[in-house]
Design an enzyme around this catalytic site. Structure first.
Site, PDB file in Angstrom:
ATOM      1  N   ASP A  23      92.427   5.166  47.105  1.00  0.00           N
ATOM      2  CA  ASP A  23      91.719   3.928  47.445  1.00  0.00           C
ATOM      3  C   ASP A  23      91.147   3.841  48.876  1.00  0.00           C
ATOM      4  OD1 ASP A  23      93.255   3.488  45.207  1.00  0.00           O
ATOM      5  OD2 ASP A  23      94.481   1.941  46.109  1.00  0.00           O
ATOM      6  N   SER A  86      97.954   0.647  49.905  1.00  0.00           N
ATOM      7  CA  SER A  86      96.641   0.053  50.198  1.00  0.00           C
ATOM      8  C   SER A  86      96.718  -1.304  50.886  1.00  0.00           C
ATOM      9  CB  SER A  86      95.845  -0.093  48.906  1.00  0.00           C
ATOM     10  OG  SER A  86      95.405   1.169  48.513  1.00  0.00           O
ATOM     11  N   ARG A 148     101.832  -5.685  45.964  1.00  0.00           N
ATOM     12  CA  ARG A 148     101.123  -4.772  46.872  1.00  0.00           C
ATOM     13  C   ARG A 148      99.644  -5.094  47.045  1.00  0.00           C
ATOM     14  NH1 ARG A 148     102.403  -1.592  42.307  1.00  0.00           N
ATOM     15  NH2 ARG A 148     100.609  -0.872  41.121  1.00  0.00           N
ATOM     16  N   ASP A 149      99.023  -4.312  47.952  1.00  0.00           N
ATOM     17  CA  ASP A 149      97.570  -4.283  48.198  1.00  0.00           C
ATOM     18  C   ASP A 149      97.042  -5.579  48.816  1.00  0.00           C
ATOM     19  OD1 ASP A 149      97.959  -1.875  46.910  1.00  0.00           O
ATOM     20  OD2 ASP A 149      97.040  -2.490  45.020  1.00  0.00           O
ATOM     21  N   GLU A 207      95.629  -4.300  40.377  1.00  0.00           N
ATOM     22  CA  GLU A 207      95.667  -3.499  41.610  1.00  0.00           C
ATOM     23  C   GLU A 207      94.468  -3.853  42.504  1.00  0.00           C
ATOM     24  OE1 GLU A 207      98.265   0.307  41.069  1.00  0.00           O
ATOM     25  OE2 GLU A 207      96.352   0.638  40.071  1.00  0.00           O
TER      26      GLU A 207
END
Ligand code: FRU
Length: 486
Positions: A23, A86, A148-149, A207
């Site tokens: 990513d 990420s 996450r992210d 995601e």
């Protein structure tokens, strides 16, 4: 380091100087340069112990490698199956400070994923915030291991962060959630709300979410895992209530119809435009996955998409086209008009290399089907005029993949951009895009066409494109010196 002369390594798309890349992260313009960080394993061509690689460019094409920005070193991020996952960047022009927000991932710990901060005063070296994690755990009502992210943006002087999460198991029937946090300063964060929920429709985990204001609307994009219909990434256009922290979607669509456009992240360009870059690949959990390609002997694996510019059209659909500076890289051009295409294949061009931008304009109502082949036949694009779609087939893959055709005033107009092993196709207005990695033989460059009934290719223009990335040996030398000294 590899000494093999590269066949597949793109020349105007970003690749890591060495090793694995996925990513794009922390995309931001600092008033002079664009910063591209990326998920990187700088020690090998497999996904492992994620670092943040780093490069800068004045124009999103000519990239200069900088030292690794984030290395997993602390307990909240150090793990071979985890690392610095990420995230995003905020640049404070007044203080000349850059904040990187990222996920620390340690699969063996109970909390597993936490949000963290690193700060730089020179845009090159980053210090991890001593009070990391800034968000140690998901909120108790979302009992998930996936968290996450973080994508951070500032709206009305308040910092907001969207974070991907899910209810249940991301690999087994989970249901995606996007969580919203707010902060007065980027350091201390409060959980606010569930910004958006899958409710069985958009897959098990969202995601790399991104959330931004564009042409009068709020836009949410994310890369859903196991979404019915298996889309790589989608957009939702709607309205946002910052009181309740809930986004209401009014319209939705696909960001790309191809195999290889994942985890796009957006950033403001020099004139405030909304640009994006995505990872051109797919994960093994995707049904069509067929390996990461034969690039490891060339010392790299993974590449970034062309930078795109997003706009909303009058129907509130998200459109994307290559950024308007791509033509600055055009070299020679070949232009032909009114070519008659019949059932016998006609060679339109045999470029010296697979490094070009092609535009074509076709009368859609003269034939029931039209086929364009690229890369000496490694790619076939079959236009079905009755169904208003094309079927893209690569490497003689039997099934192919479908993308709608945009027909305007009886014509089809497409831009096709090819860079050694990348193919990206855009409809005229950018309503439809299609991306795929293809690994042709070096000599396989021929572009041909044939059609079921005689039809007119009103325009065929091919621009060869200059390499914007430095030669790989030079990059690896610079990278080796900077990497080893850091
Ligand atoms: C998406 C992703 C992210 C994660 C990163 C790890 O491609 O799975 O959710 O942060 O890759 O490299």
């Amino acid at each position: 380091m590899s000494s093999i002369s590269p066949i597949f390594r793109p020349k105007f798309h970003f690749t890591a100087p060495y090793g694995w890349l996925n990513d794009p992260n922390g995309l931001v313009y600092d008033g002079k340069n664009y910063h591209l960080f990326y998920q990187s394993n700088p020690y090998g061509c497999d996904w492992n112990s994620m670092h943040w690689g780093h490069a800068v460019s004045p124009d999103m094409f000519h990239w200069i490698d900088l030292p690794i920005a984030l290395t997993p070193e602390f307990p909240y991020e150090k793990h071979s199956q985890g690392g610095c996952f990420s995230g995003s960047a905020i640049y404070n022009a007044a203080k000349k400070e850059m904040f990187l927000f990222y996920t620390g991932s340690v699969p063996s710990s109970a909390a597993q994923q936490s949000q963290n901060l690193a700060i730089s005063k020179n845009g090159v070296h980053f210090e991890k915030y001593t009070q990391n994690p800034i968000i140690p755990q998901h909120p108790p009502e979302i009992a998930s291991r996936e968290f996450r992210d973080p994508k951070v943006f500032i709206h009305d002087d308040i910092w907001y962060m969207v974070v991907a999460s899910c209810i249940g198991d991301q690999n087994d029937g989970g249901d995606g959630r996007i969580l919203l946090y707010s902060s007065p300063d980027g350091f201390s964060w409060d959980y606010k709300s569930i910004l958006f929920a899958s409710n069985g429709k958009y897959g098990s985990m969202f995601e790399c979410p991104d959330f931004f204001f564009l042409d009068g609307k709020w836009v949410l994009i994310f890369s859903p895992m196991y979404m019915p219909g298996y889309l790589q990434c989608i957009w939702l256009v709607g309205s946002m209530d910052f009181e309740t922290g809930v986004f209401t979607s009014e319209n939705e669509g696909k960001l790309d119809y191809g195999y290889d456009h994942y985890a796009p992240q957006t950033f403001e360009g020099v004139n405030g435009e909304r640009n994006s870059i995505a990872w051109m690949s797919s994960w093994p959990w995707m049904p069509w996955f067929n390996g990461y390609g034969p690039t490891e002997p060339e010392g790299y694996r993974g590449c970034m998409s062309l930078p795109r510019k997003y706009t909303l059209n009058a129907e509130n659909e998200l459109c994307s086209l290559p950024v308007s500076t791509l033509p600055n890289l055009y070299e020679s051009s070949l232009q032909s008009s009114d070519i008659s295409i019949s059932e016998t294949a006609c060679v339109l061009s045999s470029p010296a290399s697979n490094q070009y931008a092609l535009s074509l304009l076709l009368n859609a109502d003269e034939t029931s089907s039209f086929t364009l082949t690229l890369m000496g036949g490694e790619v076939s694009i079959f236009f079905d005029m009755a169904k208003n779609e094309f079927v893209f087939t690569r490497n003689h893959d039997e099934t192919g993949r479908i993308c709608p055709l945009e027909v305007i005033d009886g014509t089809v107009s497409l831009q096709i951009i090819v860079d050694q092993s990348t193919v990206e196709i855009f409809s005229k207005t950018g309503k439809y895009a299609f991306s795929a990695m293809v690994y042709p033989g070096k000599e396989n460059t021929e572009i041909s066409a044939f059609s079921a009934e005689i039809c007119t290719l009103k325009d065929f223009t091919l621009h060869t494109i200059k390499a914007s990335m430095p030669p790989i040996k030079q990059r690896q030398q610079v990278w080796k010196e900077t990497f080893e000294s850091n």
